[in-house]
Design an enzyme around this catalytic site. Structure first.
Site, PDB file in Angstrom:
ATOM      1  N   CYS A 385       0.926  -1.386   0.166  1.00  0.00           N
ATOM      2  CA  CYS A 385       0.044  -0.306   0.124  1.00  0.00           C
ATOM      3  C   CYS A 385       0.638   1.117  -0.355  1.00  0.00           C
ATOM      4  O   CYS A 385       1.255   1.281  -1.016  1.00  0.00           O
ATOM      5  CB  CYS A 385      -1.272  -0.266   1.497  1.00  0.00           C
ATOM      6  SG  CYS A 385      -2.196   0.908   0.767  1.00  0.00           S
ATOM      7  N   HIS A 511      -3.722  -5.489   0.261  1.00  0.00           N
ATOM      8  CA  HIS A 511      -3.209  -6.041   1.768  1.00  0.00           C
ATOM      9  C   HIS A 511      -1.924  -7.611   1.670  1.00  0.00           C
ATOM     10  O   HIS A 511      -3.984  -7.737   2.182  1.00  0.00           O
ATOM     11  CB  HIS A 511      -3.739  -5.025   2.808  1.00  0.00           C
ATOM     12  CG  HIS A 511      -4.090  -4.043   3.089  1.00  0.00           C
ATOM     13  ND1 HIS A 511      -2.779  -3.152   3.897  1.00  0.00           N
ATOM     14  CD2 HIS A 511      -4.396  -2.602   2.456  1.00  0.00           C
ATOM     15  CE1 HIS A 511      -2.484  -1.644   3.949  1.00  0.00           C
ATOM     16  NE2 HIS A 511      -3.722  -1.475   2.801  1.00  0.00           N
ATOM     17  N   GLU A 513      -1.236  -9.000   3.424  1.00  0.00           N
ATOM     18  CA  GLU A 513      -1.800 -10.020   4.566  1.00  0.00           C
ATOM     19  C   GLU A 513      -3.129  -9.669   5.073  1.00  0.00           C
ATOM     20  O   GLU A 513      -2.801 -11.274   5.788  1.00  0.00           O
ATOM     21  CB  GLU A 513      -0.363  -8.690   5.708  1.00  0.00           C
ATOM     22  CG  GLU A 513      -1.318  -7.748   6.187  1.00  0.00           C
ATOM     23  CD  GLU A 513      -1.401  -6.564   5.010  1.00  0.00           C
ATOM     24  OE1 GLU A 513      -1.049  -6.350   3.650  1.00  0.00           O
ATOM     25  OE2 GLU A 513      -1.174  -5.127   5.499  1.00  0.00           O
TER      26      GLU A 513
HETATM   27  N1  GLN Z   1      -2.301   6.529   2.242  1.00  0.00           N
HETATM   28  C1  GLN Z   1      -2.169   5.956   1.247  1.00  0.00           C
HETATM   29  C2  GLN Z   1      -3.590   5.967   0.855  1.00  0.00           C
HETATM   30  O1  GLN Z   1      -4.352   6.280   1.616  1.00  0.00           O
HETATM   31  C3  GLN Z   1      -2.000   4.404   2.002  1.00  0.00           C
HETATM   32  C4  GLN Z   1      -2.573   4.238   2.716  1.00  0.00           C
HETATM   33  C5  GLN Z   1      -2.120   2.810   3.597  1.00  0.00           C
HETATM   34  O2  GLN Z   1      -1.096   2.235   2.852  1.00  0.00           O
HETATM   35  N2  GLN Z   1      -3.296   1.442   3.520  1.00  0.00           N
HETATM   36  O3  GLN Z   1      -3.541   5.386  -0.634  1.00  0.00           O
END
Ligand code: GLN
Length: 538
Positions: A385, A511, A513
């Protein structure tokens, strides 16, 4: 009408952090392994509608379900243990309950009546406690009540449990109370008084626990068990010892030995069916405990003071380690402390670098430094992310020469916005539950590292973000050697970036994970560790 689903409630006493979630998940695992259809839900007494707006320092990681609910991290344990997805319905907070009741009130559903905690709030709690049970999909629903009994905010939940027990009867509902038996070293004794007091709290609310699970650092002898049973009014065989263990994945087997599942089934008047089928679980545990190899992985993030902030990543590494018969030593590296000058020294002993998810600008520079180091030194790299977004920024700056490249999350007026806000997010004004959340499909490019890792061309993964790769720059990135190898089939949103010239460099917008379980370790984690092992032997 015949009562189809049975309900197990898990409350906690004496102190928080006793591991109710793990006990609930372990019991569920045993019942599932005996052939029952089980789910677990968590009821949290705080007023946030969901934990999505909480800082990880407050409440650890925010876990996201397939259907896009932002939930408590205990739901992660439920999924990792049971290998069955949870949903919106599996996590309820006081905020959600009140929101519904107030909406009902405004609609006029209670016209003419005073709306009160009892019965309106407790009725809404009960309705939600029974929702999954009434779906027909489960034989047993385990409900974990967050917090500690005696807290003011827990009272309506305990009252709802009392009422459900009265309505559905003792054969259909039971209460397991998790408590602590502290050891006083000065006296050289285990002390039962705090447990007696916390059971008294429950009794004052009209709830008699059926089973006591006692966390302890020392074994409970027969005398202690008898004493707890006598003063807390439960059967001796319903006093279950839960001793501190090496890994949370030991807990189901220890609960099996303590016969927690059998006692629960007997109280619910359900047959024990078969002995629990736990072969795969045991094999996994044996790999966790007897690894043939060891690798060091650096987890670069800014919430490193609180291990719970990266719970699912840590667990995914345990699953991936077991799959490779390798012990994965995850070391937290604070991104705020990394600089161009110290990075080589700080990261030289790792066979893999993971840059963590996150929000906001704090620690970004250190993340970029870590990525540059991984890219230039051929260290296996995995960005999740924000970690993926940082790998894009780093590439734009240091390979493509756009030194001012940035994400508009950190620098709104950047001249080179390689990470931009998603179009649909631009109209969003509310913070809670408005990110791009939950499972989306992703198509993988043939021949890419991602397609080799997954062994297929179409995947689905979970998300939680507002920003995305700016496809305006796609051609420029690909020309310079960073490829987009995973895209959303509907919107074209870039989900995966890779550098094919590097031995293992992958960044994912989703994600992974969140989908790693004991039975299904996540393929990216598994291959990342495999590569780390290879790197070690170079
Ligand atoms: N802050 C980033 C976004 O909103 C990544 C979010 C995250 O790592 N879950 O796109």
């Amino acid at each position: 009408m015949e009562q189809k689903c049975k309900y197990v409630f898990v409350t906690g006493g004496v102190t928080s952090s006793l591991g109710k979630g793990i006990i609930a998940a372990s019991l569920a695992k045993l019942l599932q392994a005996r052939g029952y259809r089980v789910t677990i839900q968590k009821f949290d007494p705080y007023i946030n509608v969901d934990p999505g707006t909480l800082n990880p320092y407050e409440h650890g990681e925010c876990y996201v379900t397939e259907d896009g609910a932002e939930t408590d991290l205990d739901l992660g344990h439920y999924e990792r243990f049971l290998n069955v997805p949870t949903s919106q319905a599996n996590n309820v907070t006081t905020g959600k309950i009140y929101q519904t009741v107030i909406e009902n009130e405004r609609r006029g559903d209670y016209l003419g009546k005073t709306v009160q905690v009892v019965p309106h709030i407790t009725d809404e709690i009960k309705r939600r406690m029974k929702l999954l049970g009434e779906s027909g999909n489960f034989d047993i629903v385990i409900t974990e009540i967050g917090g500690t009994v005696g807290d003011i905010e827990s009272l309506p939940f305990v009252e709802a449990v009392r009422q459900l027990n009265w309505e559905l009867g003792d054969d259909n509902t039971i209460v397991i109370h998790l408590t602590l038996i502290p050891y006083l070293s000065a006296a050289g004794e285990l002390k039962t008084k705090p447990t007696q007091h916390s059971v008294r709290f429950l009794l004052e609310s009209g709830v008699q626990p059926d089973i006591l699970v006692c966390r302890t650092e020392h074994p409970l002898n027969a005398d202690i068990r008898r004493k707890v049973a006598l003063f807390c009014n439960v059967n001796v065989n319903a006093v279950i010892e839960s001793i501190d263990l090496e890994t949370i994945y030991d807990v189901p087997l220890v609960m099996l030995k303590e016969k927690l599942d059998k006692v629960v089934l007997a109280k619910l008047k359900l047959p024990a069916k078969q002995e629990p089928l736990l072969e795969q679980w045991k094999e996994f545990l044996s790999h966790v405990k007897h690894p043939k190899n060891e690798v060091q992985i650096a987890l670069v993030g800014k919430y490193v003071e609180l291990p719970d902030a990266y719970k699912s990543i840590n667990e995914a590494f345990i699953h991936a380690g077991a799959a490779n018969e390798c012990s994965v030593k995850v070391k937290y590296v604070h991104s705020e402390l990394l600089t161009d000058e110290n990075v080589a020294e700080k990261l030289k002993n790792y066979q893999g670098i993971l840059v963590a998810p996150g929000f906001g600008g704090r620690g970004i520079d250190g993340k970029l430094v870590a990525i540059k180091y991984a890219r230039e030194n051929n260290v296996p790299f995995f960005g999740i992310c924000l970690g993926m977004q940082c790998s894009v920024i780093e590439f734009a700056r240091n390979v493509m020469g756009h030194t001012d490249a940035h994400s508009v999350e950190m620098k709104e007026d950047t001249n080179y916005p390689v990470i931009d806000m998603m179009v649909e997010q631009k109209a969003v004004t509310q913070k809670g539950g408005t990110m791009r959340l939950g499972a989306y499909d992703c198509n993988l490019t043939k021949g890419s590292l991602a397609s080799k890792i997954y062994g297929k061309s179409k995947i689905s993964e979970r998300h939680r973000h507002r920003y995305e790769f700016n496809s305006k720059y796609l051609a420029a990135f690909e020309k310079n050697g960073m490829m987009i190898t995973g895209t959303n089939p509907e919107t074209g949103l870039a989900e995966i970036v890779e550098i094919p010239k590097h031995p293992f460099f992958i960044g994912v917008q989703f994600h992974p994970e969140l989908k790693s379980t004991v039975e299904n370790p996540h393929p990216i984690f598994v291959k990342f560790i495999k590569k780390a092992i290879e790197t070690k032997s170079l």
